[in-house]
Design a protein around this motif. Structure first.
Motif, PDB file in Angstrom:
ATOM      1  N   GLY A 154      30.920  40.546  42.501  1.00  0.00           N
ATOM      2  CA  GLY A 154      31.014  41.014  41.118  1.00  0.00           C
ATOM      3  C   GLY A 154      32.432  40.994  40.599  1.00  0.00           C
ATOM      4  N   TRP A 155      33.376  41.300  41.476  1.00  0.00           N
ATOM      5  CA  TRP A 155      34.802  41.310  41.116  1.00  0.00           C
ATOM      6  C   TRP A 155      35.305  39.900  40.837  1.00  0.00           C
ATOM      7  N   THR A 157      33.423  37.126  40.071  1.00  0.00           N
ATOM      8  CA  THR A 157      32.775  36.467  38.930  1.00  0.00           C
ATOM      9  C   THR A 157      33.129  37.150  37.614  1.00  0.00           C
ATOM     10  N   GLY A 158      33.261  38.483  37.630  1.00  0.00           N
ATOM     11  CA  GLY A 158      33.571  39.207  36.399  1.00  0.00           C
ATOM     12  C   GLY A 158      32.329  39.430  35.559  1.00  0.00           C
ATOM     13  N   ASN A 159      32.487  40.178  34.485  1.00  0.00           N
ATOM     14  CA  ASN A 159      31.380  40.458  33.577  1.00  0.00           C
ATOM     15  C   ASN A 159      30.900  39.177  32.909  1.00  0.00           C
ATOM     16  N   ARG A 160      29.624  38.841  33.155  1.00  0.00           N
ATOM     17  CA  ARG A 160      29.016  37.613  32.599  1.00  0.00           C
ATOM     18  C   ARG A 160      29.843  36.374  32.931  1.00  0.00           C
ATOM     19  N   SER A 162      33.108  36.139  33.362  1.00  0.00           N
ATOM     20  CA  SER A 162      34.376  36.039  32.633  1.00  0.00           C
ATOM     21  C   SER A 162      35.557  35.656  33.524  1.00  0.00           C
ATOM     22  N   GLU A 163      35.590  36.161  34.764  1.00  0.00           N
ATOM     23  CA  GLU A 163      36.705  35.832  35.652  1.00  0.00           C
ATOM     24  C   GLU A 163      36.644  34.375  36.112  1.00  0.00           C
TER      25      GLU A 163
END
Length: 216
Positions: A154-155, A157-160, A162-163
């Protein structure tokens, strides 16, 4: 390239509006890129001017040539992205010329480049329907895979996503989570450019950014 309009006009258009001939000088790849940009702009103002009756095309030419893919409405908006960001990302990562003229994607490059770009587009569109499965990348020279710890996914890839989008933009790559032939998920970084330890572009640079995020 060098571009300019010829003086010769054709005044036979509707409402007295004629056409003017634009001449493009330069190497073949640069000329084709400029031509497709102009076609895209004209098509936006006059839908159907270049695409009416156009069909998909797949060339077997090993050297420089152009293939065509036709998008549906929802596919076009997804493959274009905000301000064309997704199109530019795919074009840069694949090392091709990728331009959308109306609903038609023109893909210009060598056979290997065109094939790579079409694969990237197909994987991009497949992500709308769920997880993408790519059994193996062992025979590819444009990809590296990274197994991300579950507590970091999750960290990274980011929100949707974004990362991932941020790292793609910084490094000129195309990245997404994909399943292997065993159903295990891993991150795959695609780019025709391997990069280097000192470069901020390419697969090595993207891999370095991901590792930095995991170690934070």
């Amino acid at each position: 390239v060098l571009m300019f309009f010829m003086n010769k006009r054709d005044g036979g258009g509707k409402g007295g509006r004629g056409t003017e001939q634009l001449v493009v000088f330069g190497p073949p790849r640069a000329r084709r890129g400029a031509e497709l940009k102009v076609m895209s702009s004209v098509e936006t103002k006059a839908p159907g001017h270049f695409t009416r009756g156009v069909r998909e095309k797949q060339s077997s030419e090993k050297g420089f040539d152009t293939d065509r893919m036709i998008f549906k409405d929802d596919e076009l908006s997804y493959a274009l992205g905000k301000e064309g960001a997704t199109r530019k990302k795919l074009e840069g990562a694949a090392g091709t010329i990728l331009q959308y003229v109306g609903h038609v994607a023109f893909i210009a490059g060598t056979l290997k480049e065109r094939k790579r770009c079409k694969e990237y587009i197909s994987w991009l569109l497949a992500q709308r329907r769920g997880s993408v499965t790519i059994p193996s990348i062992s025979q590819r020279d444009d990809a590296v895979e990274m197994h991300i710890p579950d507590n970091c996914k999750g960290w990274v890839t980011g929100n949707r996503g974004s990362e991932l989008r941020r790292m793609e933009q910084e490094t000129g790559t195309f990245m997404f989570m994909a399943l292997d032939d065993r159903g295990d998920e891993r991150l795959i970084i695609f780019c025709h450019n391997a990069g280097s330890k000192v470069s901020d572009r390419g697969r090595i640079a993207a891999e370095r950014l991901v590792n930095e995020m995991i170690q934070e």
